[in-house]
Write a protein that holds these residues in place. Structure first.
Motif, PDB file in Angstrom:
ATOM      1  N   TRP A  57       0.670  -1.098   0.078  1.00  0.00           N
ATOM      2  CA  TRP A  57       0.053   0.032   0.200  1.00  0.00           C
ATOM      3  C   TRP A  57       0.970   0.910  -0.014  1.00  0.00           C
ATOM      4  O   TRP A  57       1.925   1.154   0.822  1.00  0.00           O
ATOM      5  CB  TRP A  57      -1.036   0.045   1.377  1.00  0.00           C
ATOM      6  CG  TRP A  57      -1.731   0.745   1.264  1.00  0.00           C
ATOM      7  CD1 TRP A  57      -3.114   1.418   0.485  1.00  0.00           C
ATOM      8  CD2 TRP A  57      -1.917   2.485   1.786  1.00  0.00           C
ATOM      9  NE1 TRP A  57      -3.375   2.327   0.782  1.00  0.00           N
ATOM     10  CE2 TRP A  57      -2.474   3.275   1.893  1.00  0.00           C
ATOM     11  CE3 TRP A  57      -0.619   2.709   2.453  1.00  0.00           C
ATOM     12  CZ2 TRP A  57      -2.686   4.296   1.914  1.00  0.00           C
ATOM     13  CZ3 TRP A  57      -0.408   3.795   3.311  1.00  0.00           C
ATOM     14  CH2 TRP A  57      -1.880   5.162   2.804  1.00  0.00           C
ATOM     15  N   GLY A  58       0.535   2.685  -0.762  1.00  0.00           N
ATOM     16  CA  GLY A  58       0.741   3.794  -1.008  1.00  0.00           C
ATOM     17  C   GLY A  58       0.525   3.932  -1.910  1.00  0.00           C
ATOM     18  O   GLY A  58       0.247   3.549  -3.271  1.00  0.00           O
ATOM     19  N   THR A  59       1.375   5.655  -2.186  1.00  0.00           N
ATOM     20  CA  THR A  59       1.304   5.681  -3.333  1.00  0.00           C
ATOM     21  C   THR A  59       2.590   6.237  -4.509  1.00  0.00           C
ATOM     22  O   THR A  59       2.376   6.484  -5.519  1.00  0.00           O
ATOM     23  CB  THR A  59       0.699   7.382  -3.367  1.00  0.00           C
ATOM     24  OG1 THR A  59       1.555   8.378  -2.144  1.00  0.00           O
ATOM     25  CG2 THR A  59      -1.002   7.387  -2.499  1.00  0.00           C
ATOM     26  N   ALA A  60       3.905   6.020  -3.537  1.00  0.00           N
ATOM     27  CA  ALA A  60       5.027   6.337  -4.865  1.00  0.00           C
ATOM     28  C   ALA A  60       5.190   4.820  -4.933  1.00  0.00           C
ATOM     29  O   ALA A  60       4.501   3.925  -5.391  1.00  0.00           O
ATOM     30  CB  ALA A  60       5.771   6.049  -3.207  1.00  0.00           C
ATOM     31  N   ASP A  61       6.144   5.706  -5.753  1.00  0.00           N
ATOM     32  CA  ASP A  61       6.560   4.618  -7.651  1.00  0.00           C
ATOM     33  C   ASP A  61       6.575   3.121  -6.527  1.00  0.00           C
ATOM     34  O   ASP A  61       7.486   2.633  -5.681  1.00  0.00           O
ATOM     35  CB  ASP A  61       7.217   4.998  -7.950  1.00  0.00           C
ATOM     36  CG  ASP A  61       7.622   6.314  -9.021  1.00  0.00           C
ATOM     37  OD1 ASP A  61       6.771   6.036  -8.986  1.00  0.00           O
ATOM     38  OD2 ASP A  61       8.499   6.159  -9.913  1.00  0.00           O
ATOM     39  N   GLY A  62       5.927   2.127  -7.510  1.00  0.00           N
ATOM     40  CA  GLY A  62       6.042   0.259  -6.676  1.00  0.00           C
ATOM     41  C   GLY A  62       5.367   0.603  -5.496  1.00  0.00           C
ATOM     42  O   GLY A  62       5.438  -0.698  -5.098  1.00  0.00           O
ATOM     43  N   ARG A  63       4.250   1.057  -5.282  1.00  0.00           N
ATOM     44  CA  ARG A  63       3.790   0.537  -4.322  1.00  0.00           C
ATOM     45  C   ARG A  63       2.013   1.006  -4.749  1.00  0.00           C
ATOM     46  O   ARG A  63       2.123   1.478  -5.844  1.00  0.00           O
ATOM     47  CB  ARG A  63       3.420   2.217  -2.729  1.00  0.00           C
ATOM     48  CG  ARG A  63       4.541   2.728  -2.381  1.00  0.00           C
ATOM     49  CD  ARG A  63       4.876   1.516  -0.953  1.00  0.00           C
ATOM     50  NE  ARG A  63       5.846   0.774  -0.480  1.00  0.00           N
ATOM     51  CZ  ARG A  63       5.845   0.845   0.941  1.00  0.00           C
ATOM     52  NH1 ARG A  63       4.708  -0.003   0.983  1.00  0.00           N
ATOM     53  NH2 ARG A  63       7.051   0.397   1.037  1.00  0.00           N
ATOM     54  N   SER A  64       1.159   0.652  -4.129  1.00  0.00           N
ATOM     55  CA  SER A  64      -0.157   0.357  -4.515  1.00  0.00           C
ATOM     56  C   SER A  64      -1.442   0.997  -4.072  1.00  0.00           C
ATOM     57  O   SER A  64      -1.534   0.884  -2.566  1.00  0.00           O
ATOM     58  CB  SER A  64      -0.770  -1.281  -5.154  1.00  0.00           C
ATOM     59  OG  SER A  64      -0.840  -1.613  -3.839  1.00  0.00           O
ATOM     60  N   THR A  65      -2.553   1.638  -4.512  1.00  0.00           N
ATOM     61  CA  THR A  65      -3.757   1.399  -3.588  1.00  0.00           C
ATOM     62  C   THR A  65      -5.058   0.462  -3.568  1.00  0.00           C
ATOM     63  O   THR A  65      -5.012  -0.216  -2.866  1.00  0.00           O
ATOM     64  CB  THR A  65      -4.181   2.905  -4.271  1.00  0.00           C
ATOM     65  OG1 THR A  65      -3.834   3.881  -4.089  1.00  0.00           O
ATOM     66  CG2 THR A  65      -5.998   2.643  -3.109  1.00  0.00           C
ATOM     67  N   TRP A  66      -5.821  -0.009  -4.850  1.00  0.00           N
ATOM     68  CA  TRP A  66      -6.548  -1.151  -5.099  1.00  0.00           C
ATOM     69  C   TRP A  66      -5.563  -1.799  -5.744  1.00  0.00           C
ATOM     70  O   TRP A  66      -5.961  -2.167  -7.420  1.00  0.00           O
ATOM     71  CB  TRP A  66      -7.266  -0.642  -6.116  1.00  0.00           C
ATOM     72  CG  TRP A  66      -8.699  -0.365  -4.797  1.00  0.00           C
ATOM     73  CD1 TRP A  66      -8.134  -0.412  -3.590  1.00  0.00           C
ATOM     74  CD2 TRP A  66     -10.021  -0.168  -5.019  1.00  0.00           C
ATOM     75  NE1 TRP A  66      -9.291   0.387  -3.012  1.00  0.00           N
ATOM     76  CE2 TRP A  66     -10.094   0.715  -3.495  1.00  0.00           C
ATOM     77  CE3 TRP A  66     -10.255   0.497  -6.045  1.00  0.00           C
ATOM     78  CZ2 TRP A  66     -11.270   1.795  -3.134  1.00  0.00           C
ATOM     79  CZ3 TRP A  66     -11.706   0.821  -5.953  1.00  0.00           C
ATOM     80  CH2 TRP A  66     -12.066   1.721  -4.746  1.00  0.00           C
ATOM     81  N   PRO A  67      -5.120  -3.255  -5.814  1.00  0.00           N
ATOM     82  CA  PRO A  67      -4.185  -3.696  -6.794  1.00  0.00           C
ATOM     83  C   PRO A  67      -5.232  -4.755  -7.272  1.00  0.00           C
ATOM     84  O   PRO A  67      -6.534  -4.925  -6.382  1.00  0.00           O
ATOM     85  CB  PRO A  67      -2.808  -5.053  -6.386  1.00  0.00           C
ATOM     86  CG  PRO A  67      -3.597  -4.357  -4.350  1.00  0.00           C
ATOM     87  CD  PRO A  67      -3.930  -3.319  -4.487  1.00  0.00           C
ATOM     88  N   PHE A  68      -5.074  -4.759  -8.926  1.00  0.00           N
ATOM     89  CA  PHE A  68      -5.662  -5.644  -9.735  1.00  0.00           C
ATOM     90  C   PHE A  68      -5.355  -6.991 -10.039  1.00  0.00           C
ATOM     91  O   PHE A  68      -5.325  -8.147  -9.941  1.00  0.00           O
ATOM     92  CB  PHE A  68      -6.575  -5.101 -10.123  1.00  0.00           C
ATOM     93  CG  PHE A  68      -8.282  -5.485 -10.506  1.00  0.00           C
ATOM     94  CD1 PHE A  68      -8.615  -6.937 -11.052  1.00  0.00           C
ATOM     95  CD2 PHE A  68      -9.756  -4.923 -10.351  1.00  0.00           C
ATOM     96  CE1 PHE A  68      -9.663  -7.323 -10.833  1.00  0.00           C
ATOM     97  CE2 PHE A  68     -10.691  -5.682 -10.642  1.00  0.00           C
ATOM     98  CZ  PHE A  68     -10.844  -6.574 -10.911  1.00  0.00           C
TER      99      PHE A  68
END
Length: 366
Positions: A77-88
């Motif tokens: 989780w996160g907003t930086a490169d390599g991070r995600s909010t809602w992986p799909f």
């Protein structure tokens, strides 16, 4: 319920399950999609939630029963490169680079096989190369990536570095049209198979995106307590003992599709809590409904460490509902081992079946 399903010359032998509910570490958290790497490795995209922030991708070696091993976690989780909010969506190319879609950020992130971030591309919109709630992904042999652009009801093709190359599909119910498509796979001939979620069907397209065939129509099975009694082509017996019948080939919001080396088709029938099996012409063969009578290694570790959980399970009238699929979201076929792997969102686990190829010898040895 037997652990072996026999139907129309096919045998599906339940092997084992992998996983448990966990926001990190040895388990899954609302898995959405998965894909196969090399050597028995499976990459799983976990959606997580805002309470536990379990969003991430797992790299797991599934092995034989009891041999599962967590190899890594990334895309947390996160907003930086390599991070995600809602992986799909998740896909792997021939170099074992891992592509992951983020349904919230409308981006595709790329990692190496060790989970190291490489690059990211995509932006929100409906124009060429723009994305809206990207879902499933698949990598072609040439390295290009097909993205299920679910919010735009289409497929888009990108180069590995994110250059827009082609598109097909639009919103609708006609042939080659979509309504919130979800999972995607390729068969041995490069044909594209898409789980058309809200149209309650699976569509087959040529490598160029031309419509070829479709499978399924809307149909909801009886209430969940009855659905556990569904047998392999549709007949069921309700909890009251009254026999009834369900038409074969019905689907309720299918989420994913896989095709094995014989051309048989596996559909994650999400709303009906099962995996439907069809032959290459789209004729129903069997339904797998889950047979996890043996707890996974990681699940058993949780129980052994928690006496209260163990006592609660002993008080349960029946554990059969736990054996069965609950909202299966992803299905894949491993040609190296002839295994069908099914991911369950609500049970936070994988159930694994083996397709026995020599049916006659198997029967002789029963």
């Amino acid at each position: 319920m037997p652990l072996t399903t026999v139907a129309r010359g096919r045998v599906y032998d339940w092997s084992h399950s992998v996983g448990r509910g966990a926001a990190s570490g040895t388990g899954f958290n609302y898995p959405q999609t998965m894909c196969l790497g090399k050597g028995g490795v499976v990459y799983v995209a976990n959606r997580g939630n805002e309470n536990n922030f379990g969003m991430r991708a797992n790299k797991v070696r599934i092995g034989a029963p009891g041999e599962e091993e967590l190899l890594g976690e990334f895309f947390k989780w996160g907003t930086a490169d390599g991070r995600s909010t809602w992986p799909f969506g998740v896909a792997v190319d021939s170099q074992e680079n891992v592509y992951l879609s983020d349904e919230w950020q409308n981006t595709i992130s790329v990692f190496d096989s060790s989970g190291n971030f490489l690059r990211k591309w995509g932006k929100t919109g409906s124009g060429d190369g723009e994305l809206l709630r990207p879902a499933g992904l698949v990598c072609e042999k040439n390295g290009n990536v097909i993205v299920v652009d679910s919010g735009n009801n289409r497929l888009q093709v990108f180069s590995p570095d994110g250059k827009f190359l082609a598109k097909c599909g639009k919103g609708g119910t006609g042939d080659g049209e979509f309504n919130q498509p979800w999972g995607i796979t390729l068969d041995n001939d490069g044909n594209i198979w898409v789980a058309d979620w809200k149209n309650h069907r699976v569509q087959k397209l040529s490598p160029q995106g031309k419509f070829l065939m479709k499978i399924g129509e809307y149909g909801a099975l009886p209430a969940p307590q009855d659905a556990y009694g569904v047998t392999y082509l549709g007949p069921y017996v309700s909890t009251s003992g009254t026999p009834g019948y369900v038409k074969a080939g019905l689907l309720n919001h299918p989420t994913d599709v896989a095709v094995d080396t014989d051309g048989d088709i596996y559909v994650a029938d999400w709303g009906n809590h099962r995996v439907c099996v069809f032959d290459s012409e789209g004729n129903p063969i069997a339904n797998l409904i889950g047979d996890a009578q043996v707890m996974s290694k990681w699940g058993q570790q949780s129980i052994d460490a928690n006496p209260d959980m163990m006592k609660a399970r002993r008080r349960a009238k029946s554990l059969e509902p736990e054996w069965r699929f609950c909202f299966p979201t992803a299905v894949d076929f491993d040609p190296e081992t002839d295994r069908i792997i099914v991911a369950e969102s609500q049970r936070n686990r994988l159930q694994i079946y083996r397709k026995v190829r020599d049916y006659v010898d198997f029967q002789a040895n029963l």
